[in-house]
Write a protein that holds these residues in place. Structure first.
Motif, PDB file in Angstrom:
ATOM      1  N   GLU A  71       0.826  -1.179   0.134  1.00  0.00           N
ATOM      2  CA  GLU A  71      -0.081   0.018   0.037  1.00  0.00           C
ATOM      3  C   GLU A  71       1.047   1.080  -0.050  1.00  0.00           C
ATOM      4  O   GLU A  71       1.938   1.329   0.800  1.00  0.00           O
ATOM      5  CB  GLU A  71      -1.031  -0.068   1.013  1.00  0.00           C
ATOM      6  N   SER A  72       0.268   2.271  -0.692  1.00  0.00           N
ATOM      7  CA  SER A  72       1.189   3.530  -0.860  1.00  0.00           C
ATOM      8  C   SER A  72       1.250   4.422   0.633  1.00  0.00           C
ATOM      9  O   SER A  72       2.179   4.834   1.017  1.00  0.00           O
ATOM     10  CB  SER A  72       0.494   4.620  -1.819  1.00  0.00           C
ATOM     11  N   LYS A  73       0.483   3.650   1.458  1.00  0.00           N
ATOM     12  CA  LYS A  73       0.596   4.432   2.923  1.00  0.00           C
ATOM     13  C   LYS A  73       1.618   3.925   3.699  1.00  0.00           C
ATOM     14  O   LYS A  73       2.142   4.754   4.311  1.00  0.00           O
ATOM     15  CB  LYS A  73      -0.749   3.762   3.889  1.00  0.00           C
ATOM     16  N   GLY A  74       2.280   2.883   3.224  1.00  0.00           N
ATOM     17  CA  GLY A  74       3.715   2.440   3.855  1.00  0.00           C
ATOM     18  C   GLY A  74       4.620   3.295   3.451  1.00  0.00           C
ATOM     19  O   GLY A  74       5.246   3.757   4.456  1.00  0.00           O
ATOM     20  N   TYR A  75       4.731   4.104   2.483  1.00  0.00           N
ATOM     21  CA  TYR A  75       5.582   5.168   2.309  1.00  0.00           C
ATOM     22  C   TYR A  75       5.473   6.402   2.684  1.00  0.00           C
ATOM     23  O   TYR A  75       6.082   7.169   3.159  1.00  0.00           O
ATOM     24  CB  TYR A  75       5.576   5.374   0.592  1.00  0.00           C
ATOM     25  N   GLU A  76       3.912   6.593   3.090  1.00  0.00           N
ATOM     26  CA  GLU A  76       3.538   7.968   3.761  1.00  0.00           C
ATOM     27  C   GLU A  76       3.987   7.883   5.123  1.00  0.00           C
ATOM     28  O   GLU A  76       4.601   8.665   5.779  1.00  0.00           O
ATOM     29  CB  GLU A  76       2.091   8.021   3.693  1.00  0.00           C
ATOM     30  N   ASP A  77       3.907   6.521   5.769  1.00  0.00           N
ATOM     31  CA  ASP A  77       4.401   6.147   7.022  1.00  0.00           C
ATOM     32  C   ASP A  77       5.824   6.441   7.256  1.00  0.00           C
ATOM     33  O   ASP A  77       5.975   7.179   8.386  1.00  0.00           O
ATOM     34  CB  ASP A  77       3.831   4.963   7.720  1.00  0.00           C
ATOM     35  N   MET A  78       6.526   6.114   6.173  1.00  0.00           N
ATOM     36  CA  MET A  78       7.965   6.491   6.463  1.00  0.00           C
ATOM     37  C   MET A  78       8.393   7.690   6.475  1.00  0.00           C
ATOM     38  O   MET A  78       9.352   8.088   7.243  1.00  0.00           O
ATOM     39  CB  MET A  78       8.528   5.494   5.297  1.00  0.00           C
ATOM     40  N   VAL A  79       7.911   8.476   5.468  1.00  0.00           N
ATOM     41  CA  VAL A  79       8.005   9.781   5.435  1.00  0.00           C
ATOM     42  C   VAL A  79       7.645  10.524   6.595  1.00  0.00           C
ATOM     43  O   VAL A  79       8.413  11.483   7.255  1.00  0.00           O
ATOM     44  CB  VAL A  79       7.301  10.528   4.248  1.00  0.00           C
ATOM     45  N   ASN A  80       6.335  10.295   7.314  1.00  0.00           N
ATOM     46  CA  ASN A  80       5.927  10.904   8.345  1.00  0.00           C
ATOM     47  C   ASN A  80       6.714  10.369   9.462  1.00  0.00           C
ATOM     48  O   ASN A  80       6.895  11.306  10.702  1.00  0.00           O
ATOM     49  CB  ASN A  80       4.493  10.542   8.650  1.00  0.00           C
ATOM     50  N   GLY A  81       7.380   9.165   9.627  1.00  0.00           N
ATOM     51  CA  GLY A  81       8.313   8.887  10.521  1.00  0.00           C
ATOM     52  C   GLY A  81       9.678   9.639  10.463  1.00  0.00           C
ATOM     53  O   GLY A  81      10.591   9.017  11.240  1.00  0.00           O
ATOM     54  N   GLY A  82      10.015  10.452   9.605  1.00  0.00           N
ATOM     55  CA  GLY A  82      11.280  10.836   9.355  1.00  0.00           C
ATOM     56  C   GLY A  82      12.084  10.387   8.233  1.00  0.00           C
ATOM     57  O   GLY A  82      12.958  11.057   8.129  1.00  0.00           O
ATOM     58  N   ARG A  83      11.666   9.494   7.584  1.00  0.00           N
ATOM     59  CA  ARG A  83      12.476   9.161   6.304  1.00  0.00           C
ATOM     60  C   ARG A  83      12.091   9.852   5.102  1.00  0.00           C
ATOM     61  O   ARG A  83      11.531   9.525   4.194  1.00  0.00           O
ATOM     62  CB  ARG A  83      12.265   7.828   5.853  1.00  0.00           C
ATOM     63  N   SER A  84      12.380  11.535   5.362  1.00  0.00           N
ATOM     64  CA  SER A  84      12.207  12.163   4.125  1.00  0.00           C
ATOM     65  C   SER A  84      12.836  11.943   2.691  1.00  0.00           C
ATOM     66  O   SER A  84      12.412  12.566   1.995  1.00  0.00           O
ATOM     67  CB  SER A  84      12.357  13.474   4.636  1.00  0.00           C
ATOM     68  N   ALA A  85      13.730  11.003   2.747  1.00  0.00           N
ATOM     69  CA  ALA A  85      14.454  10.777   1.690  1.00  0.00           C
ATOM     70  C   ALA A  85      13.434  10.007   0.611  1.00  0.00           C
ATOM     71  O   ALA A  85      13.789  10.183  -0.675  1.00  0.00           O
ATOM     72  CB  ALA A  85      15.638   9.869   1.910  1.00  0.00           C
ATOM     73  N   PHE A  86      12.365   9.530   1.115  1.00  0.00           N
ATOM     74  CA  PHE A  86      11.648   8.709   0.096  1.00  0.00           C
ATOM     75  C   PHE A  86      10.781   9.909  -0.673  1.00  0.00           C
ATOM     76  O   PHE A  86      10.197   9.740  -1.537  1.00  0.00           O
ATOM     77  CB  PHE A  86      10.543   8.017   0.944  1.00  0.00           C
ATOM     78  N   LEU A  87      10.713  11.129  -0.207  1.00  0.00           N
ATOM     79  CA  LEU A  87      10.210  12.179  -0.935  1.00  0.00           C
ATOM     80  C   LEU A  87      10.762  12.503  -2.422  1.00  0.00           C
ATOM     81  O   LEU A  87      10.091  12.754  -3.301  1.00  0.00           O
ATOM     82  CB  LEU A  87      10.044  13.601  -0.118  1.00  0.00           C
ATOM     83  N   SER A  88      11.803  11.956  -2.504  1.00  0.00           N
ATOM     84  CA  SER A  88      12.627  12.039  -3.745  1.00  0.00           C
ATOM     85  C   SER A  88      12.662  10.884  -4.555  1.00  0.00           C
ATOM     86  O   SER A  88      13.407  11.099  -5.636  1.00  0.00           O
ATOM     87  CB  SER A  88      14.097  12.925  -3.395  1.00  0.00           C
TER      88      SER A  88
END
Length: 132
Positions: A71-88
């Protein structure tokens, strides 16, 4: 040699119809995208009153879910958890609302929905998948 299951057009139509029914039941104007396991579009529907940008976002959510096999939510959870590198990350949207379609443990595609709150988008996507 491996064999893989693929979505037929009749199954894609069932997914779209069920997702549309869920959205309309709740009065939600959304865009619904269905992609194959490689993230390639199979169907897109934008309901009346839905913002045009939602068609693009729904497709990207579906593509992210298919390619990531989650689910794409998994990536949102990673970003919200501080893994902002996933934004790029290329070919990735970190927004909830993309849900993989699994058959016998294999991801055969995904549904992406955009237009309402993130959890409502996911609700509509899952309603489409249940139709299978």
């Amino acid at each position: 040699m491996h064999h893989k299951t693929v979505l037929s057009q009749s199954e894609v139509i069932r997914i779209i119809c069920a997702a549309r029914a869920e959205a309309q039941l709740n009065g939600w104007a959304v865009a619904i995208a269905v992609v194959d396991d490689g993230g390639h579009p199979l169907a897109l529907e934008r309901l009346d009153g839905c913002a045009p940008i939602s068609a693009y976002i729904a497709t990207e959510k579906a593509r992210t879910s298919a390619l990531g096999r989650r689910e794409s939510k998994g990536y949102e959870d990673m970003v919200n958890g501080g893994r902002s590198a996933f934004l790029s990350a290329p070919l990735l949207t970190s927004l909830e609302g993309g849900v993989p379609i699994q058959v016998d443990g294999q991801v055969v595609g995904a549904v992406g929905v955009s237009g309402v709150k993130a959890e409502q988008d996911a609700q509509v996507a899952k309603a489409g998948i249940v139709a299978l």
